[in-house]
Design an enzyme around this catalytic site. Structure first.
Site, PDB file in Angstrom:
ATOM      1  N   ALA A  11       0.841  -1.200   0.000  1.00  0.00           N
ATOM      2  CA  ALA A  11       0.000   0.000   0.000  1.00  0.00           C
ATOM      3  C   ALA A  11       0.877   1.250   0.000  1.00  0.00           C
ATOM      4  CB  ALA A  11      -0.983  -0.031   1.160  1.00  0.00           C
ATOM      5  N   SER A  12       0.659   2.160   0.920  1.00  0.00           N
ATOM      6  CA  SER A  12       1.371   3.436   0.899  1.00  0.00           C
ATOM      7  C   SER A  12       2.858   3.323   1.206  1.00  0.00           C
ATOM      8  CB  SER A  12       0.719   4.426   1.864  1.00  0.00           C
ATOM      9  OG  SER A  12      -0.523   4.846   1.329  1.00  0.00           O
ATOM     10  N   VAL A  13       3.299   2.198   1.748  1.00  0.00           N
ATOM     11  CA  VAL A  13       4.735   2.008   1.968  1.00  0.00           C
ATOM     12  C   VAL A  13       5.469   1.993   0.627  1.00  0.00           C
ATOM     13  CG1 VAL A  13       6.476   0.446   2.935  1.00  0.00           C
ATOM     14  CG2 VAL A  13       4.347   0.831   4.146  1.00  0.00           C
ATOM     15  N   TYR A 104      -0.822  14.973   3.704  1.00  0.00           N
ATOM     16  CA  TYR A 104      -0.671  13.703   2.993  1.00  0.00           C
ATOM     17  C   TYR A 104      -1.687  13.612   1.857  1.00  0.00           C
ATOM     18  CZ  TYR A 104      -0.044   8.681   2.345  1.00  0.00           C
ATOM     19  OH  TYR A 104       0.226   7.442   1.815  1.00  0.00           O
TER      20      TYR A 104
END
Length: 169
Positions: A11-13, A104
């Protein structure tokens, strides 16, 4: 059960890997951190024209987060490309002056994947595989397509009223 060969969604990683790809293009002279969106792609003129690559990387662009745009939810569940996703936010007013605040925004990284494709000429998943994952020996890492059948992909769960359920997309 979790196994050593389980495939996990990052995901956002995964944004850190996109940032590496962008910095590779900076190193190759294909763009600069101070390059504006309009200078890199005239189709991105409008409210976000003067946003820089650095502001995208650092979530200081002021561009509305696509995750907060209800109309985009169905497209994100489909096989929507970056250009289609950008259409949901490219003409919206900025939430603040670029560089003045941190907020973000997944939209920033959608734009960066678009720039990688535009400036390199390869689709984002292919670029990542050939220019980032393979050279680093990351043989079990790949671009996640939620529509593809990926062997050993682990699925997430959530707890609702004490009961486990499959997690939403």
């Amino acid at each position: 059960p979790m196994r050593p060969d389980s495939a996990l969604r990052l995901a956002s990683v995964s944004k850190q890997f996109t940032a590496v790809a962008v910095l590779q293009l900076v190193q190759a002279g294909k763009l600069g951190l101070d390059s504006t969106l309009a200078s890199l792609d005239p189709a991105l003129a409008g409210p976000m024209a003067d946003v820089t690559v650095q502001q995208l990387l650092t979530h200081t662009s002021g561009i509305k987060n696509i995750s907060g745009i209800a109309a985009s939810r169905a497209a994100r569940r489909e096989d929507a490309d970056a250009t289609r996703l950008i259409g949901y936010f490219k003409d919206l007013p900025l939430e603040f002056a670029p560089g003045s605040q941190f907020r973000y925004s997944n939209s920033n990284y959608i734009l960066l994947t678009h720039l990688i494709e535009r400036l390199d000429g390869r689709p984002y998943p292919q670029y990542m595989q050939q220019a980032v994952f393979q050279p680093l020996g990351m043989s079990h890492t790949r671009y996640d397509n939620h529509l593809a059948l990926i062997p050993q992909r682990a699925h997430g769960y959530r707890r609702v009223k004490g009961e486990l359920q499959n997690a939403d997309f």
